[in-house]
Design a protein around this motif. Structure first.
Motif, short mmCIF file in Angstrom:
data_model
loop_
_atom_site.label_atom_id
_atom_site.label_comp_id
_atom_site.label_asym_id
_atom_site.label_seq_id
_atom_site.Cartn_x
_atom_site.Cartn_y
_atom_site.Cartn_z
N ASN A 68 16.66 -167.38 -23.01
CA ASN A 68 16.64 -166.42 -24.05
C ASN A 68 15.73 -166.32 -25.07
O ASN A 68 15.19 -165.30 -25.54
CB ASN A 68 17.75 -166.87 -25.16
N LYS A 69 14.86 -167.51 -25.43
CA LYS A 69 13.66 -167.19 -26.48
C LYS A 69 12.40 -166.67 -25.73
O LYS A 69 11.92 -165.91 -26.38
CB LYS A 69 13.33 -168.68 -27.04
N LEU A 70 12.52 -166.93 -24.40
CA LEU A 70 11.34 -166.06 -23.92
C LEU A 70 11.56 -164.83 -23.60
O LEU A 70 10.41 -163.89 -23.72
CB LEU A 70 11.07 -166.71 -22.54
N GLU A 71 12.70 -164.52 -23.30
CA GLU A 71 13.20 -162.96 -23.36
C GLU A 71 13.11 -162.15 -24.66
O GLU A 71 12.25 -161.30 -24.80
CB GLU A 71 14.48 -162.83 -23.01
N GLU A 72 13.30 -162.79 -25.61
CA GLU A 72 13.07 -162.43 -27.20
C GLU A 72 11.71 -162.32 -27.46
O GLU A 72 11.13 -161.26 -27.98
CB GLU A 72 13.72 -163.40 -28.31
N MET A 73 10.87 -163.25 -26.96
CA MET A 73 9.40 -163.20 -27.12
C MET A 73 8.78 -162.05 -26.57
O MET A 73 8.06 -161.19 -27.18
CB MET A 73 8.68 -164.69 -26.86
N GLN A 74 9.30 -161.64 -25.41
CA GLN A 74 8.75 -160.52 -24.53
C GLN A 74 9.12 -159.20 -25.16
O GLN A 74 8.11 -158.15 -25.36
CB GLN A 74 9.35 -160.49 -23.06
N GLU A 75 10.25 -159.06 -25.70
CA GLU A 75 10.75 -157.91 -26.62
C GLU A 75 9.80 -157.75 -27.67
O GLU A 75 9.23 -156.73 -28.22
CB GLU A 75 12.13 -158.16 -27.08
N PHE A 76 9.58 -159.00 -28.37
CA PHE A 76 8.74 -158.91 -29.70
C PHE A 76 7.56 -158.46 -29.29
O PHE A 76 6.88 -157.64 -30.11
CB PHE A 76 8.59 -160.44 -30.24
N LEU A 77 6.74 -158.77 -28.29
CA LEU A 77 5.51 -158.61 -27.96
C LEU A 77 5.43 -157.08 -27.56
O LEU A 77 4.57 -156.23 -27.94
CB LEU A 77 4.83 -159.25 -26.64
N LYS A 78 6.38 -156.58 -27.00
CA LYS A 78 6.51 -155.19 -26.54
C LYS A 78 6.54 -154.18 -27.71
O LYS A 78 5.90 -153.28 -27.93
CB LYS A 78 7.59 -154.90 -25.91
N THR A 79 7.28 -154.72 -28.80
CA THR A 79 7.51 -154.07 -30.09
C THR A 79 6.27 -153.77 -30.88
O THR A 79 5.92 -153.16 -31.13
CB THR A 79 8.67 -154.47 -31.03
N MET A 80 5.55 -154.98 -30.73
CA MET A 80 4.39 -155.16 -31.46
C MET A 80 3.36 -154.13 -30.76
O MET A 80 2.50 -153.60 -31.72
CB MET A 80 3.70 -156.68 -31.29
N GLN A 81 3.30 -154.18 -29.69
CA GLN A 81 2.44 -153.38 -28.75
C GLN A 81 2.52 -152.21 -29.18
O GLN A 81 1.70 -151.26 -29.53
CB GLN A 81 2.88 -153.60 -27.32
N HIS A 82 3.89 -151.50 -29.07
CA HIS A 82 4.31 -150.28 -29.94
C HIS A 82 3.85 -150.00 -30.99
O HIS A 82 3.26 -148.87 -31.28
CB HIS A 82 5.89 -150.09 -29.73
N LEU A 83 3.68 -150.85 -31.93
CA LEU A 83 3.48 -150.68 -33.60
C LEU A 83 1.91 -150.57 -33.55
O LEU A 83 1.41 -149.82 -34.29
CB LEU A 83 4.19 -151.74 -34.41
N VAL A 84 1.21 -151.68 -33.12
CA VAL A 84 -0.25 -151.56 -33.14
C VAL A 84 -0.84 -150.88 -32.14
O VAL A 84 -2.01 -150.32 -32.88
CB VAL A 84 -0.41 -153.27 -32.68
N ASN A 85 -0.49 -150.42 -31.11
CA ASN A 85 -1.11 -149.77 -30.39
C ASN A 85 -0.55 -148.64 -29.65
O ASN A 85 -0.33 -148.57 -28.42
CB ASN A 85 -1.82 -150.65 -29.23
N PRO A 86 -0.03 -147.64 -30.26
CA PRO A 86 1.03 -146.72 -29.85
C PRO A 86 0.51 -145.86 -28.72
O PRO A 86 1.29 -145.57 -27.89
CB PRO A 86 1.24 -145.58 -31.02
N LYS A 87 -0.85 -145.56 -28.60
CA LYS A 87 -1.28 -144.88 -27.17
C LYS A 87 -0.83 -145.61 -26.03
O LYS A 87 -0.80 -144.81 -25.26
CB LYS A 87 -2.71 -144.74 -27.58
N PHE A 88 -1.17 -146.71 -25.94
CA PHE A 88 -1.00 -147.46 -24.58
C PHE A 88 0.55 -147.47 -24.13
O PHE A 88 0.87 -148.19 -23.03
CB PHE A 88 -1.71 -148.81 -24.57
#
Lengths: 232, 112
Positions: free
Chosen positions: B89-109
């Motif tokens: 569960n935690k690893l899944e949450e972590m993946q989600e978090f990383l994805k969201t951060m990616q969207h926020l920090v680097n919208p282009k990619f």
């Protein structure tokens, strides 16, 4: 180079000097320090054992071992409450609920009889004295255990000391509660006071008698090292 | 050394993941392992590691074992059954978090 048995003993003393009085917490810290000291000495062979130890200790920050002791206290306190709660629940299921109900009815009826409110206070006082007697007996037992083993486990301390005192505190407050009845004699007040007294009696009985009787079992379950350390 | 604050909230997930791969570990081993894996980027402090381990143990996610190693006792931690589930569960949450951060920090990619 692996640390000698004397140096390991010195590390136990070192943790005690830094306010870690529980053997279970000490043991984990001693192993950590020992590993780190071995690593530090390998990198700087000129450092003395004490210098390497102090370098390692610095990594724990300005509060030293305090955060670790506190977190352990919090977690084991929670564990204790869980144990207490699960035993308490038994008293609200068949067959023990009959006893719980009888205690409640006894106090409720006592308050409903037209007797002097002081009798209730005296009864509470007697119960409070029994509580203090049992608590001090436990505290003596805890001192003796420490003297015999020279090791104190955190959960053991909670079982034998901390909980005993909270039971005494609860009872001294319940004693004040009976004064409450002087101002109000409504049905709700009586039910409320009788319920609190019942709960306090159950709490005291469980924390002062039931759990200490199970102490060995609980300690063995919590600390895998408990059994073989005491057989050494 | 990067910003340690950013790692702080992920400490439990890091510990669980390590124990998933390594079966059983002791405290010092965990700090060294993380240092090695991240090439020194992340250094778990002692003052943070043990409270986290104790919490995971109290929550029933980790079980402990004690063994005599040389002249001292060592406390090992390993995943319980519910710990193994929680790791997923935690690893899944972590993946989600990383994805969201990616969207926020680097919208282009992150245009999909």
């Amino acid at each position: 180079m692996e640390l000698s048995t004397e140096q390991i003993q010195e590390l136990y003393i070192f943790t005690r000097k830094h306010y870690v009085e529980y053997y279970d917490v000490q043991t984990e810290l001693v192993d950590h320090l020992a590993n780190d000291i071995e690593q530090i000495s390998e990198e700087n062979p000129n450092l003395s054992f004490e210098q390497a130890r102090d370098t390692s200790f610095k990594k724990f920050g300005v509060f030293g071992f305090m955060d670790i002791v506190e977190s352990r206290q919090k977690q084991l306190g929670k564990k204790y409450n869980k144990i207490l709660w699960s035993i308490m629940k038994e008293w609200f299921t068949i067959p023990k609920i009959m006893i719980t109900a009888s205690i409640f009815m006894f106090f409720y009826l006592l308050m409903s009889l037209n007797i002097n409110i002081h009798y209730l206070s005296v009864l509470m006082l007697i119960l409070a004295f029994i509580d203090i007697f049992l608590a001090s007996k436990l505290s003596k037992k805890s001192k003796k255990r420490f003297k015999d083993n020279n090791k104190k486990y955190l959960l053991e301390d909670i079982i034998f000391k901390v909980s005993a005192f909270s039971s005494v505190i609860i009872f001294s407050n319940i004693f004040n509660l009976s004064a409450f009845l002087r101002y109000s004699e409504s049905l709700y007040t009586k039910v409320f006071v009788a319920s609190l007294i019942t709960l306090a009696i159950l709490y005291s009985y469980i924390s002062l008698i039931v759990i200490p009787q199970k102490a060995e079992e609980l300690l063995q379950e919590t600390y895998p090292e408990y059994k073989f350390i005491n057989n050494l | 050394m990067g910003n340690q604050k950013l790692y702080k909230g992920s400490l439990q997930t890091i510990i669980l993941k390590l124990l998933e791969t390594n079966d059983k570990m002791y405290g010092y081993e965990i700090t060294q392992h993380v240092k090695e894996l991240t090439k020194g980027e992340l250094q778990i402090t002692e003052g943070a590691l043990y409270p986290a381990l104790h919490k995971l143990e109290a929550d029933g996610l980790l079980a402990v074992e004690v063994a005599k190693v040389g002249n001292r006792l060592r406390k090992y931690y390993k995943l319980t059954e519910s710990g193994t589930k929680e790791t997923a569960n935690k690893l899944e949450e972590m993946q989600e978090f990383l994805k969201t951060m990616q969207h926020l920090v680097n919208p282009k990619f992150s245009m999909e």
